[in-house]
Structure formats: C-alpha cells, structure tokens
Design a protein around this motif. Sequence first.
Motif, PDB file in Angstrom:
ATOM      1  N   ALA A 142      16.134  16.713  53.650  1.00 23.02           N
ATOM      2  CA  ALA A 142      15.420  17.199  52.462  1.00 23.02           C
ATOM      3  C   ALA A 142      15.955  18.558  52.018  1.00 23.02           C
ATOM      4  CB  ALA A 142      13.924  17.289  52.766  1.00 23.02           C
ATOM      5  N   ALA A 143      16.200  19.432  52.995  1.00 22.51           N
ATOM      6  CA  ALA A 143      16.695  20.766  52.653  1.00 22.51           C
ATOM      7  C   ALA A 143      18.097  20.703  52.057  1.00 22.51           C
ATOM      8  CB  ALA A 143      16.690  21.647  53.902  1.00 22.51           C
ATOM      9  N   MET A 144      18.928  19.881  52.643  1.00 23.85           N
ATOM     10  CA  MET A 144      20.293  19.780  52.141  1.00 23.85           C
ATOM     11  C   MET A 144      20.341  19.071  50.793  1.00 23.85           C
ATOM     12  SD  MET A 144      22.041  21.463  54.327  1.00 23.85           S
ATOM     13  CE  MET A 144      20.573  22.499  54.296  1.00 23.85           C
ATOM     14  N   GLU A 145      19.467  18.105  50.601  1.00 27.67           N
ATOM     15  CA  GLU A 145      19.390  17.435  49.289  1.00 27.67           C
ATOM     16  C   GLU A 145      18.983  18.433  48.213  1.00 27.67           C
ATOM     17  OE1 GLU A 145      16.523  14.359  49.125  1.00 27.67           O
ATOM     18  OE2 GLU A 145      17.024  13.751  47.089  1.00 27.67           O
ATOM     19  N   LYS A 146      18.017  19.260  48.549  1.00 28.36           N
ATOM     20  CA  LYS A 146      17.582  20.285  47.589  1.00 28.36           C
ATOM     21  C   LYS A 146      18.729  21.249  47.278  1.00 28.36           C
ATOM     22  CE  LYS A 146      14.411  24.267  47.383  1.00 28.36           C
ATOM     23  NZ  LYS A 146      13.888  24.024  46.044  1.00 28.36           N
ATOM     24  N   SER A 147      19.465  21.629  48.331  1.00 32.07           N
ATOM     25  CA  SER A 147      20.569  22.559  48.137  1.00 32.07           C
ATOM     26  C   SER A 147      21.641  21.963  47.235  1.00 32.07           C
ATOM     27  CB  SER A 147      21.176  22.940  49.495  1.00 32.07           C
ATOM     28  OG  SER A 147      22.309  23.763  49.324  1.00 32.07           O
ATOM     29  N   LYS A 148      22.030  20.731  47.545  1.00 28.36           N
ATOM     30  CA  LYS A 148      23.099  20.116  46.758  1.00 28.36           C
ATOM     31  C   LYS A 148      22.655  19.785  45.337  1.00 28.36           C
ATOM     32  CE  LYS A 148      26.593  19.002  48.316  1.00 28.36           C
ATOM     33  NZ  LYS A 148      27.892  19.702  48.389  1.00 28.36           N
ATOM     34  N   ARG A 149      21.361  19.557  45.168  1.00 23.38           N
ATOM     35  CA  ARG A 149      20.849  19.241  43.837  1.00 23.38           C
ATOM     36  C   ARG A 149      20.711  20.485  42.965  1.00 23.38           C
ATOM     37  NH1 ARG A 149      16.471  17.068  45.427  1.00 23.38           N
ATOM     38  NH2 ARG A 149      15.077  18.838  45.092  1.00 23.38           N
ATOM     39  N   GLU A 150      20.328  21.601  43.551  1.00 26.29           N
ATOM     40  CA  GLU A 150      19.983  22.783  42.757  1.00 26.29           C
ATOM     41  C   GLU A 150      21.055  23.865  42.743  1.00 26.29           C
ATOM     42  OE1 GLU A 150      16.235  24.210  44.145  1.00 26.29           O
ATOM     43  OE2 GLU A 150      15.150  22.374  43.588  1.00 26.29           O
ATOM     44  N   ILE A 151      21.874  23.909  43.774  1.00 30.32           N
ATOM     45  CA  ILE A 151      22.832  25.015  43.864  1.00 30.32           C
ATOM     46  C   ILE A 151      24.227  24.514  43.492  1.00 30.32           C
ATOM     47  CG2 ILE A 151      23.902  26.713  45.383  1.00 30.32           C
ATOM     48  CD1 ILE A 151      21.404  26.693  47.076  1.00 30.32           C
ATOM     49  N   PRO A 152      24.841  25.105  42.485  1.00 32.68           N
ATOM     50  CA  PRO A 152      26.231  24.739  42.145  1.00 32.68           C
ATOM     51  C   PRO A 152      27.196  25.396  43.119  1.00 32.68           C
ATOM     52  CG  PRO A 152      25.434  26.437  40.647  1.00 32.68           C
ATOM     53  CD  PRO A 152      24.267  26.095  41.544  1.00 32.68           C
ATOM     54  N   HIS A 153      27.554  24.650  44.137  1.00 33.36           N
ATOM     55  CA  HIS A 153      28.448  25.187  45.161  1.00 33.36           C
ATOM     56  C   HIS A 153      29.883  25.331  44.641  1.00 33.36           C
ATOM     57  CE1 HIS A 153      25.146  23.899  47.751  1.00 33.36           C
ATOM     58  NE2 HIS A 153      25.761  24.371  48.818  1.00 33.36           N
ATOM     59  N   TYR A 154      30.561  26.296  45.173  1.00 32.90           N
ATOM     60  CA  TYR A 154      32.023  26.253  45.143  1.00 32.90           C
ATOM     61  C   TYR A 154      32.506  26.528  46.561  1.00 32.90           C
ATOM     62  CZ  TYR A 154      32.246  31.430  45.070  1.00 32.90           C
ATOM     63  OH  TYR A 154      32.127  32.751  45.381  1.00 32.90           O
ATOM     64  N   TYR A 155      33.694  26.026  46.854  1.00 32.05           N
ATOM     65  CA  TYR A 155      34.194  26.088  48.234  1.00 32.05           C
ATOM     66  C   TYR A 155      35.589  26.702  48.266  1.00 32.05           C
ATOM     67  CZ  TYR A 155      30.548  22.518  48.678  1.00 32.05           C
ATOM     68  OH  TYR A 155      29.362  21.818  48.623  1.00 32.05           O
ATOM     69  N   LEU A 156      35.796  27.543  49.255  1.00 32.99           N
ATOM     70  CA  LEU A 156      37.106  28.146  49.477  1.00 32.99           C
ATOM     71  C   LEU A 156      37.432  28.064  50.960  1.00 32.99           C
ATOM     72  CD1 LEU A 156      36.612  31.426  47.396  1.00 32.99           C
ATOM     73  CD2 LEU A 156      37.901  29.413  46.671  1.00 32.99           C
ATOM     74  N   SER A 157      38.715  28.023  51.257  1.00 34.69           N
ATOM     75  CA  SER A 157      39.126  28.094  52.658  1.00 34.69           C
ATOM     76  C   SER A 157      40.307  29.028  52.785  1.00 34.69           C
ATOM     77  CB  SER A 157      39.488  26.700  53.188  1.00 34.69           C
ATOM     78  OG  SER A 157      40.663  26.222  52.570  1.00 34.69           O
ATOM     79  N   HIS A 158      40.445  29.598  53.957  1.00 41.35           N
ATOM     80  CA  HIS A 158      41.509  30.566  54.174  1.00 41.35           C
ATOM     81  C   HIS A 158      41.934  30.496  55.640  1.00 41.35           C
ATOM     82  CE1 HIS A 158      43.721  34.201  52.949  1.00 41.35           C
ATOM     83  NE2 HIS A 158      43.485  34.673  54.167  1.00 41.35           N
ATOM     84  N   GLU A 159      43.237  30.401  55.862  1.00 39.85           N
ATOM     85  CA  GLU A 159      43.762  30.412  57.222  1.00 39.85           C
ATOM     86  C   GLU A 159      43.948  31.866  57.657  1.00 39.85           C
ATOM     87  OE1 GLU A 159      43.510  26.531  57.762  1.00 39.85           O
ATOM     88  OE2 GLU A 159      44.622  27.702  59.258  1.00 39.85           O
ATOM     89  N   ILE A 160      43.318  32.209  58.757  1.00 38.09           N
ATOM     90  CA  ILE A 160      43.407  33.588  59.244  1.00 38.09           C
ATOM     91  C   ILE A 160      44.154  33.608  60.569  1.00 38.09           C
ATOM     92  CG2 ILE A 160      42.096  35.578  60.074  1.00 38.09           C
ATOM     93  CD1 ILE A 160      39.936  34.948  58.104  1.00 38.09           C
ATOM     94  N   ASP A 161      45.110  34.483  60.637  1.00 33.10           N
ATOM     95  CA  ASP A 161      45.869  34.679  61.876  1.00 33.10           C
ATOM     96  C   ASP A 161      45.040  35.565  62.802  1.00 33.10           C
ATOM     97  OD1 ASP A 161      47.627  35.149  63.912  1.00 33.10           O
ATOM     98  OD2 ASP A 161      49.194  36.043  62.656  1.00 33.10           O
ATOM     99  N   LEU A 162      44.616  35.011  63.907  1.00 35.96           N
ATOM    100  CA  LEU A 162      43.781  35.761  64.848  1.00 35.96           C
ATOM    101  C   LEU A 162      44.544  36.108  66.127  1.00 35.96           C
ATOM    102  CD1 LEU A 162      40.308  33.948  64.545  1.00 35.96           C
ATOM    103  CD2 LEU A 162      40.969  36.170  63.640  1.00 35.96           C
TER     104      LEU A 162
END
Length: 430
Positions: free
Chosen positions: A220-240
């Motif tokens: 229910a919480a994730m459905e609400k999140s995906k329904r109401e929040i316009p997500h954008y996604y980024l990824s980044h490779e970090i040298d650790l």
Amino acid sequence: MARQSFDIVMPSLGADMRDGTLTEWLVAEGDHVSKGDSIAVIETNKGAIEMESYYSGTINRLLVQPMLTLPVGAILGTIDADSNTETDAEENADADIVTDNEQPVSQSISPPIHNEPPIVPVVSTAPATETSVRALTSQRLASPIVRALAQQQQLDLRGISGSGPQGAILLKDIQTLLQAQSAASSPSEAATAAPSSKAVTPKTATSSRDSNAMREAIAAAMEKSKREIPHYYLSHEIDLSVAKQWLSQENAGRDPDDRLLLTALLIKAVAILLPRFPALNGHYLDGRFEPAPAIHIGTVISLREGGLMVPAIHHADQLSLNDTMLALRDISQRSRTGRLRSSELTDATITLTHIGDRGSDSVFGVIYPPQVAILGFGRLRQSPLVKQGQINICDTMTVTLSADHRVSDGIQGAKFLHALSQQLQQPELL
C-alpha cells in the motif's frame, strides 16, 4: 499563562501498524516529564517500542491499563504541558492549539503520523557484533511485561517460541499460548467464554498472518508512492578503493567491536553533504516541499524473520564517524530485539539502504512519502575502471538516487552523486 492539556494517544509507528498494545507505563500520574522522555512501551508486530512524550509537562491522567490493545489514535492518557513548551506545541503541525486562558483544555495530539518509517523492498547490511549475537542467543528475549505475565501465569519462557525479532517472545505469543491452553483444557467452555479482562483484544494472528499484514502495508505504501510521487532515478559508479583501504588501515588497530563498517562511512558522507543539497532532505506536505531543519537519516534494517525496520539516526551530520558507527550498531541491535524509540521510527528526513556484499550490484529504492529522496548502495565489487588511459581494477559501488521531481531535478541529483563520489575519495576527512 494558559495551561494546555493534551491527549496522549496510541501512536502510528509504521505503515503496517493498525493498532498497538500498551504493555507498560513508564510514568505515573503526577510525574513530570521532559519532551523526548519515554513514557510507555507499545508492542507492535515489530516488537516493543518506547513511546516518547512530545511535550514537557506533568502526567495528568493515565486512562488505560497495560495489556490493552487499542487502535492507532486511541486516547491513552493526558498530559498538562508546561507553559514554556508553547514552542513545542507550535512546532507540532498536527496539533490544534487551544488557548483558553481560564481552564485547562484537552486536545488530541500524536506523533507526526506523516513521518511513518519508510518501507522499501531492499535489504540492509547493518551490523550485528559478535558480542550482540552472543548476548542474543544466551537468553530468551522478552519485554518486561512479557516476563511479568509469564511469571504470573507460571509459564517457562524457555519453552515458548517467539515470533518477534531474533525469536523475541511477544505479548501475543503469550496470549496465543494461554488461549490454546484454555481451549485444550475446556473446549466447550472456551468456545462460549467471554473475553478475558487481561487480554482485552486477544491476538490470534499467527506469524504468517502478521507477515501478510506487513506485506500488504508495504504494498500500500509503495503503491501510494509510485502513484503520487513523480520519481526520477540516477545511478553513479563510485570508486571506493581509497575508502576501503583507509577503512582497513583504520580498523587494523581496533578491537572487533570497535571496527568501522563501510555503511557508517556512507552515512557520514551523505550526512555532511546534505546541507548543500536541501532539496533532497525534507518532506512534501500539503502541496509544497518543506526542507527539514535537521538531518535524520533513516537506515533500512532487514529483520531475519522477514519485514523491515527503518529507524533514523538523529542529527547524523553532527556525529563523528565513531559516533555514527555506535549509533548504527545501536539501532541495528534494538531493531532486532524490539526496543526502538517512537521518534526513531517517525522522523527520518531521507532514507539510505545498503544492499550488502551478497546482494545485487545496484538497488533503486522507492521513496516513502512524504520524504523526497532515497539513496541505494549496491554491493561492493571489483570492476575495471579507466584512469588516465589505463585500465585499473578498482573496488566500486553503484550508488543510486531516487528523488521527487516536484522538488528537485536530475541535474541537482547528479551534482549530489558527484559530490558524494568526491567526498568518499577523502575518507580521512569524514
């Protein structure tokens, strides 16, 4: 100065919480408490949670006896707030402040429900030290009220299977056992008997049903999140590579219980960067973004019997790296033994999840509303990286950011991830 009286209500401590059992009052009528003091113990399907006072004042009335199961929002007692806590009251946006100058008035307050702990379908690698494991396995875990009830009913805890974290025995386990014993000894009588006064709302739910309830709440919480929040996604490779080497050197002279984990390093790096990126730290409420004045990083802890806890490390930007490690170890152990404080479950301003060394290369979290960002850290692995025209084998990690497009844009998120990468090249400065 007007006196203000507030109701103490059953708090909402998670999206999967519909009711809770008041197992123990930690205060008595007439006691004076400060804001943040623990005043009661509430047992949920995640274990015993210490309920904190949101006001400084004097406990006026305790209306509910322990071992009652009540829905979220039910009134448990009242507190007369000190006159100098008006600021506290003003800070609570959910409280309707009454300013009757003649008579104390009662109004309902509750912990800020909108800050329910994030629930994301990922796994954390939060630490459990050898010491803690030995401690957990050397005794049966149970809250004081469970031990008291077991003693009252002459039950041996060693023979009871606990459904809580780390096998902790919960109140419902005792209640279920008592019901089963009652039914076995007198089936016909048990079928028609009135509910016991000790267990006003007996819980007959099995661990399986509890697990289903938690899973439904997550959905229910994730459905609400995906329904109401316009997500954008980024990824980044970090040298650790540098961070890992520094961590190894730093831990070489430490006792096992004092060693630092990479997760603490990541939390600290994120915390000190967030003041430069306020659009990622706060809540989206009533159609607008409210930057958080503090940095409370929610850290996903997976429970071994299933389910998740996301307690927050308060003021993470103000902690040293050693203190961050201590805080991480503390909330991890208490998450699994069921003794968190209510504020730790309700006031995270951003969430961090670390999939762990045995997990996937990357994880894209789902924002838990009303937060506006979640960071995902994949497993640490060796990968080829090109540096100065040469191929090098480095210790790398994929870091992802899921953020709310109503509050920030991809360029801001990308700058944050780049800054985080740069920050982690200088672990000695954390």
